[in-house]
Design a protein around this motif. Structure first.
Motif, short mmCIF file in Angstrom:
data_model
loop_
_atom_site.label_atom_id
_atom_site.label_comp_id
_atom_site.label_asym_id
_atom_site.label_seq_id
_atom_site.Cartn_x
_atom_site.Cartn_y
_atom_site.Cartn_z
N SER A 1 -25.50 30.49 -33.10
CA SER A 1 -24.57 30.21 -32.19
C SER A 1 -24.89 29.24 -31.20
N LEU A 2 -26.22 29.07 -31.11
CA LEU A 2 -26.78 28.10 -30.08
C LEU A 2 -26.75 26.96 -30.56
N ASN A 3 -26.11 25.84 -29.58
CA ASN A 3 -26.48 24.47 -30.13
C ASN A 3 -27.29 23.79 -29.08
N VAL B 1 -26.10 35.45 -22.86
CA VAL B 1 -25.75 34.61 -23.83
C VAL B 1 -24.59 35.14 -24.81
N THR B 2 -24.84 36.13 -25.15
CA THR B 2 -24.07 36.97 -26.15
C THR B 2 -22.37 37.13 -25.37
N THR C 1 -19.40 37.73 -37.29
CA THR C 1 -19.41 38.14 -35.79
C THR C 1 -19.37 39.59 -35.76
N THR D 1 -20.93 33.71 -24.22
CA THR D 1 -20.51 32.69 -25.17
C THR D 1 -19.12 33.39 -25.87
N ARG D 2 -19.07 34.83 -25.90
CA ARG D 2 -17.86 35.63 -26.13
C ARG D 2 -16.77 35.34 -25.44
N ASP E 1 -16.52 33.01 -22.93
CA ASP E 1 -16.48 31.54 -22.51
C ASP E 1 -16.86 31.58 -21.02
N THR F 1 -19.22 31.43 -36.31
CA THR F 1 -17.95 31.79 -35.93
C THR F 1 -17.11 32.79 -36.89
N ASP G 1 -26.70 20.44 -27.16
CA ASP G 1 -26.09 20.45 -25.79
C ASP G 1 -27.10 20.05 -24.62
N GLY H 1 -26.14 28.43 -22.07
CA GLY H 1 -26.72 29.50 -22.86
C GLY H 1 -27.92 29.19 -23.54
#
Length: 385
Positions: free
Chosen positions: A281-283, A335-336, A56, A339-340, A342, A51, A286, A349
């Motif tokens: 950035s990927l969790n 995904v980019t 970024t 994610t950006r 939301d 973040t 989840d 993602g």
């Protein structure tokens, strides 16, 4: 953003070339870099903060540059490729039929409104991924030209369609912005062609080479950033800006010296930084909290493979059909963007990337099988007298 962060990213990104060294695996360098980001990011050790605004922004620059390089790798000037274009278009169109069925079915199964996104993901291919595999395995012949045409068509179509598919409520505004960016890329192609014909490009090339000015690199980067600025102003992904400019350069012909300079910048620094940032950035935790997303990833990856092997009906060999399913650029872009903005569900993602990695592994295995088949055919073919 600190030098310590840059050092960590530079070191862990070496996992990319390390995993790509064994030729029998046929793994793209970006695979290891993405994995490295997962290890040091939110899923793993949390050594990199994705973040961070500076990180970024640098990742955005890397994203634009990687898409430009991907576009410049499409062999737009290859006459033999153009002759295989009809077959490639037909096969890419055929893949779209099961992709629509599977994409809509998967969206209905999970109760999401992302059917257009799933259709694009399943139908997409990655020229930047398939072409290096083909070249490293030294695959040859008419079937490979047809495969290249098919992948190039699918890649271009998916990149154009993705911004529309991922955010349908704003599709009209996005379509207008995409049209403006595409028109700018076409204008650049006309200008570059004119400069090539009147000798200006050659004159700049010689001056830059003699005086070590790197003028071509400076001009290309300035143009790329201007295209990215236009895309951001028109609320369009910089993915389209980079890729369309890359196609324009590929259609005119990219000087080898410039290609080497861009390779050093993209593959040496900004590209690895982007993929490590994306992985960070990927969790993936989840997926543990939302186990249904694991199934989503498996279905997206399996659906892509299934949709592409349907081209067997048009005479494509099974290993080449699986190879054509290789995808990473479009899922990464999805995904980019998602994610950006939301736009994705929790864990979605990670599911998209999981599906893409399934196609990467399958395509690597299929490429190896195609190479073995080609070698056996060469051994049984009698030598010319």
């Amino acid at each position: 953003m600190t030098f310590q962060t840059l050092a960590i990213i530079s070191v862990v990104a070496l996992l990319g070339p390390l995993l790509a060294i064994p030729r029998r695996w046929s793994l793209p360098v970006m695979f290891g870099q993405l994995l490295a980001g997962i290890l040091v990011g939110q899923t793993g050790l949390r050594l990199v903060d994705p973040t961070d605004p500076t990180l970024t922004f640098l990742a955005d620059v890397g994203f634009a540059l990687m898409m430009f390089v991907a576009g410049s790798h499409v062999p737009m000037r290859d006459g033999q490729l153009r002759s295989a274009l009809g077959t490639g278009v037909a096969r890419a169109g055929l893949v779209l039929v099961p992709a629509v069925i599977l994409g809509v079915g998967i969206a209905a199964l999970f109760g999401t409104l992302h059917a257009p996104l799933y259709v694009v993901l399943i139908a997409s291919s990655s020229a930047a991924l398939v072409l290096p595999i083909v070249q490293s395995l030294r695959l040859r012949g008419t079937p490979l030209l047809q495969l290249t045409a098919q992948v190039a068509v699918a890649d271009i179509a998916a990149i154009i369609a993705l911004p529309l598919a991922i955010d349908p409520p704003n599709a009209a505004r996005t379509a207008l912005g995409a049209l403006i960016v595409s028109a700018a890329a076409l204008s650049l192609y006309l200008v570059l062609s004119w400069l090539e014909r009147n000798g200006s490009r050659i004159a700049v090339h010689h001056l830059s080479e003699q005086r070590k000015f790197a003028l071509e690199l400076r001009l290309q980067l300035a143009t790329l950033f201007a295209m990215a600025a236009l895309a951001v102003y028109r609320n369009v992904s910089i993915m389209l800006a980079g890729f369309s400019f890359g196609l324009a350069v590929a259609a005119v012909g990219e000087p080898r010296r410039l290609a080497r300079q861009l390779f050093a910048l993209a593959d040496g620094f900004l590209g690895p930084l982007f993929f490590v940032w994306l992985g960070a950035s990927l969790n993936l935790l989840d997926l543990v909290d939302h186990p249904q997303m694991i199934l989503l990833g498996l279905l997206l990856g399996g659906g892509a493979l299934l949709a592409h092997i349907v081209t067997r009906l048009l005479g494509q060999e099974l290993p080449l059909g699986v190879l054509s399913a290789a995808q990473l650029g479009v899922p990464v872009a999805a995904v980019t963007i998602g994610t950006r903005s939301d736009l994705l569900l929790p864990g979605e993602g990670a599911a998209v990337i999981l599906g893409a990695l399934i196609t990467v592994v399958a395509s690597a295995l299929a490429g190896g099988r195609a190479a073995k088949k080609q070698a056996r055919a060469a051994e049984t073919t009698p030598a010319a007298p």
